[in-house]
Design a protein around this motif. Structure first.
Motif, PDB file in Angstrom:
ATOM      1  N   TYR A  18      27.277  -2.403  -2.569  1.00 32.40           N
ATOM      2  CA  TYR A  18      27.695  -3.589  -1.820  1.00 32.40           C
ATOM      3  C   TYR A  18      28.940  -3.282  -0.997  1.00 32.40           C
ATOM      4  N   ALA A  19      29.858  -2.539  -1.597  1.00 30.90           N
ATOM      5  CA  ALA A  19      31.105  -2.232  -0.896  1.00 30.90           C
ATOM      6  C   ALA A  19      30.831  -1.447   0.378  1.00 30.90           C
ATOM      7  N   LEU A  20      29.920  -0.468   0.291  1.00 31.99           N
ATOM      8  CA  LEU A  20      29.594   0.336   1.476  1.00 31.99           C
ATOM      9  C   LEU A  20      29.074  -0.552   2.604  1.00 31.99           C
ATOM     10  N   ILE A  21      28.209  -1.517   2.244  1.00 26.52           N
ATOM     11  CA  ILE A  21      27.648  -2.386   3.281  1.00 26.52           C
ATOM     12  C   ILE A  21      28.711  -3.358   3.775  1.00 26.52           C
ATOM     13  N   VAL A 152      26.105   9.372  -9.506  1.00 24.44           N
ATOM     14  CA  VAL A 152      26.019   9.865  -8.127  1.00 24.44           C
ATOM     15  C   VAL A 152      26.320   8.728  -7.153  1.00 24.44           C
ATOM     16  N   ILE A 153      25.718   7.552  -7.417  1.00 24.00           N
ATOM     17  CA  ILE A 153      25.934   6.406  -6.526  1.00 24.00           C
ATOM     18  C   ILE A 153      27.413   6.077  -6.443  1.00 24.00           C
ATOM     19  N   PHE A 154      28.049   6.017  -7.612  1.00 26.16           N
ATOM     20  CA  PHE A 154      29.459   5.659  -7.637  1.00 26.16           C
ATOM     21  C   PHE A 154      30.294   6.703  -6.901  1.00 26.16           C
ATOM     22  N   LEU A 155      29.993   7.983  -7.161  1.00 22.83           N
ATOM     23  CA  LEU A 155      30.807   9.042  -6.555  1.00 22.83           C
ATOM     24  C   LEU A 155      30.604   9.135  -5.046  1.00 22.83           C
ATOM     25  N   VAL A 156      29.343   9.062  -4.612  1.00 23.77           N
ATOM     26  CA  VAL A 156      29.086   9.121  -3.164  1.00 23.77           C
ATOM     27  C   VAL A 156      29.770   7.945  -2.477  1.00 23.77           C
ATOM     28  N   GLY A 157      29.610   6.756  -3.069  1.00 23.64           N
ATOM     29  CA  GLY A 157      30.251   5.568  -2.509  1.00 23.64           C
ATOM     30  C   GLY A 157      31.753   5.767  -2.399  1.00 23.64           C
ATOM     31  N   LEU A 158      32.349   6.250  -3.495  1.00 30.23           N
ATOM     32  CA  LEU A 158      33.798   6.453  -3.530  1.00 30.23           C
ATOM     33  C   LEU A 158      34.232   7.462  -2.468  1.00 30.23           C
ATOM     34  N   ALA A 159      33.472   8.563  -2.367  1.00 28.11           N
ATOM     35  CA  ALA A 159      33.841   9.606  -1.412  1.00 28.11           C
ATOM     36  C   ALA A 159      33.829   9.055   0.008  1.00 28.11           C
ATOM     37  N   LEU A 160      32.767   8.283   0.337  1.00 26.70           N
ATOM     38  CA  LEU A 160      32.668   7.738   1.693  1.00 26.70           C
ATOM     39  C   LEU A 160      33.801   6.756   1.977  1.00 26.70           C
ATOM     40  N   MET A 161      34.150   5.956   0.963  1.00 26.75           N
ATOM     41  CA  MET A 161      35.203   4.967   1.180  1.00 26.75           C
ATOM     42  C   MET A 161      36.553   5.640   1.378  1.00 26.75           C
ATOM     43  N   VAL A 162      36.815   6.666   0.565  1.00 28.98           N
ATOM     44  CA  VAL A 162      38.077   7.394   0.736  1.00 28.98           C
ATOM     45  C   VAL A 162      38.112   8.064   2.104  1.00 28.98           C
ATOM     46  N   GLY A 163      36.965   8.650   2.480  1.00 26.96           N
ATOM     47  CA  GLY A 163      36.879   9.287   3.789  1.00 26.96           C
ATOM     48  C   GLY A 163      37.181   8.304   4.907  1.00 26.96           C
ATOM     49  N   ILE A 214      20.227   4.304   1.028  1.00 22.33           N
ATOM     50  CA  ILE A 214      19.672   5.408   0.232  1.00 22.33           C
ATOM     51  C   ILE A 214      20.091   5.286  -1.225  1.00 22.33           C
ATOM     52  N   LEU A 215      21.350   4.941  -1.444  1.00 20.47           N
ATOM     53  CA  LEU A 215      21.814   4.771  -2.820  1.00 20.47           C
ATOM     54  C   LEU A 215      21.073   3.613  -3.486  1.00 20.47           C
TER      55      LEU A 215
END
Lengths: 301, 329
Positions: A18-21, A152-163, A214-215
């Motif tokens: 949800y955060a990513l969207i 994986v979902i949590f980490l990918v999400g976190l990485a994108l948000m930090v980026g 995708i997640l």
């Protein structure tokens, strides 16, 4: 206690989707003051792009899928959706950018409806099962079921948000985006290309939505052309909860909505999982309409 | 006009309506009559939604939710009144019509209450929160009906009878209600209340500065709009034998929005014409499935870019206007 941690784990992984969207909603709103209804459809297209990319790269059910190809699926879908987002902005939103407020809003609803029905025609109405591009492993930690998918979902999400955070705060382009969102006319006078900055905002937001798609497919295993409606709504509520236009707000809002939803499912009833989001929205609008991180700005006349 | 003249006109109009209904239902095939009835019901929905979306300029996209509330409330009231008063026995035509209209009133009132509950939190704020709250509301209300076992859950509500709901909706009742709703909304639009709503649409801050209680006005027009949706829902419920939650989805809300955009945002006659046009074209092109809505979506986008006020804009179609156009040409 096991239930609590179980729902917390589920909530954190759903919440990061949800955060990513929500980031896409909040970035566009921050600059254009527009609720981009089509964003939820970009999310849907992202999931389908992942589905077809995985098939094209030779995914077979039951066989291990190499990690670098899974990464390629993610990046490919993000690029596809970034171009979709830019196209939407260029074709539909730019002509109505300076029209009265209602016009872009209706345009956004139109684009959303267009993509939904295009999705129904192109992809078909029946749900498809999303390929497990990352092989699923299940761990049991003291009664709490943990899968590597959730991690994986949590980490990918976190990485994108930090980026994203680093990009917005540390680069010149990010600074230009912040400037345009504060005052578009002044930013233009300072030599910032407003059109390019807005296009970039749509590209980034849409790419994040694609990653979310995708997640989501990995988490829920089923995707369909109308999947964006409910998820998009929740992500938008997340953005409002955090304070629309505020990037950290979207992240916190997404996590809160995800956890609240899973807690409702675990303790009350799964039927009311979707209703709780709406209840949160009403409470926020009544008590603190500017959101958790928002600031009240006086209206200019 | 003296009130006696007005009363005379009303009686004559109702008589003519009744005669027209009788002629239609006797001599025209059922399929065509059904489309005409749908046109009337959609005209109520469009005119009601236009009050909030067109005249007040606050965008609601969950009209189907209020329609669902009205549909369920009407059907539930009618079934239970019939049971309480006649206990499953024979019901006369007059008693049936009375029960039906009582049911519609209940449907309208409950939809209005729902409108108040949705409108108060979202309309206190400026900006387009209403759009997203009504979108959420529309989905949630469908979800609640989906899970309400005493209302039949996902299979829908048929009053717990094998034959389903009684079919009360006829040409006469649809167009009597349509006329009443159009008259009410027209009078509201061209009163000081309507002017206040237009002021809010044009500039909310300026409206507030000139003494318009903006929140109260917005909530009021939203509630009126919800009531009309409830009435339309009640009429629609008794056109079928079943109220099913899946029918009151987002697509339906969007269809009503398309009607008022095609007709003209803020025009009462435009909404009516838009409702007739969209209903008929959608019915005649049923076989094209998703391509219909795809086309309409494209139409919305193009209209917003080239003619954002809708085809008629705020203009009203009237005999005087048509005559003037003829004179000019």
């Amino acid at each position: 206690v096991a239930t609590f941690f179980q729902q917390l784990v589920n909530g954190l992984s759903v919440g990061s989707i949800y955060a990513l969207i929500a980031l896409g909603y909040t970035m566009v709103y921050g600059i254009l003051k527009l609720i981009n209804f089509a964003h939820s459809e970009v999310f849907m297209v992202g999931a389908f792009a992942g589905y077809f990319l995985a098939a094209w790269l030779g995914f077979e059910t039951g066989e291990a899928f190499p990690f670098h190809l899974a990464f390629l699926v993610l990046v490919g879908a993000m690029i596809a959706c970034a171009s979709l987002g830019v196209t939407i902005e260029r074709a539909a939103y730019r002509p109505v950018r300076f029209a009265p407020k209602l016009t872009p809003l209706i345009t956004a609803i139109g684009v959303s409806l267009f993509l939904q029905n295009l999705g129904l025609i192109v992809f078909g109405a029946s749900p498809r099962s999303f390929p497990k591009i990352v092989e699923e492993e299940v761990y049991n930690v003291g009664g709490v079921i943990l899968t590597n998918h959730k991690i994986v979902i949590f980490l990918v999400g976190l990485a994108l948000m930090v980026g994203l955070h680093l990009f917005i705060q540390r680069t010149w382009t990010g600074k230009a985006m912040r400037a345009v969102s504060v005052n578009m006319a002044a930013a233009r006078l300072m030599g910032i290309s407003v059109n390019r900055t807005i296009a970039l905002t749509f590209a980034i937001g849409s790419a994040l939505a694609a990653a979310g798609g995708i997640l989501f497919g990995l988490d829920q295993t089923r995707i369909e052309p109308l999947m964006g409606v409910m998820v998009g709504l929740k992500a938008f509520v997340a953005a409002v909860l955090g304070g629309i236009g505020k990037i950290p707000g979207a992240v916190v809002g997404g996590i809160v909505i995800g956890v609240a939803e899973q807690m409702t499912a675990g303790y009350i009833s799964a039927d009311y999982r979707d209703a709780v989001t709406f209840a949160i929205l009403i409470v926020v609008l009544l008590l603190k309409p500017e959101g958790l991180f928002g600031v009240v700005r006086p209206e200019k006349v | 006009m003296a009130w006696a003249t007005r009363l005379g006109i009303c009686v004559a109009a109702l008589g003519a309506l009744y005669a027209a209904g009788w002629l239609l239902e006797t001599y025209v095939i059922e399929y065509v009559v059904r489309i005409i009835l749908l046109c009337g019901i959609n005209a109520i929905l469009a005119v009601g939604l236009n009050l909030i979306n067109g005249t007040t300029g606050q965008f609601s996209i969950g009209h189907a939710g209020f329609m669902a509330v009205g549909a369920y409330a009407t059907a539930f009231t009618v079934v239970n009144m019939e049971q309480a008063l006649f206990g499953g026995g024979e019901i006369g035509a007059v008693a049936g019509a009375a029960i039906f209209n009582a049911g519609i009133l209940v449907g309208g009132v409950l939809a209005g209450v729902a409108g108040l509950a949705v409108g108060v939190p979202s309309l206190r704020l400026k900006g387009d929160y209403l759009a997203i709250v009504t979108l959420g509301f529309g989905e949630i209300i469908r979800l609640l009906f989906n899970n309400a076992d005493f209302l039949g859950g996902a299979t829908g509500y048929g009053g717990g009878r094998p034959a389903g709901l009684p079919i009360y909706t006829s040409f006469f009742w649809v167009f009597a209600w349509t006329a009443l709703v159009i008259l009410c909304v027209r009078n509201l639009t061209f009163s000081s209340f309507g002017r206040a709503l237009q002021a809010i649409r044009e500039d909310e801050v300026a409206a507030e500065a000139t003494g318009v209680p903006t929140t109260r006005m917005k909530v009021l027009s939203f509630v009126v709009s919800a009531v009309t949706a409830g009435v339309a829902g009640g009429l629609y419920a008794h056109l079928q034998s079943q109220v099913s939650p899946a029918e009151y989805n987002f697509d339906r809300s969007i269809q009503i929005i398309i009607m008022i955009i095609v007709g003209g945002l803020g025009s009462v006659t435009g909404a009516v014409l838009g409702a007739f046009f969209v209903t008929i074209t959608l019915q005649l092109t049923l076989e094209f499935g998703e391509y219909r809505l795809l086309t309409y979506a494209l139409l919305i986008i193009v209209l917003m870019i080239v003619r954002p006020q809708g085809i008629l804009g705020q203009r009203e179609v009237s005999l005087a206007w048509l005559r003037r156009r003829k004179g000019a040409a």
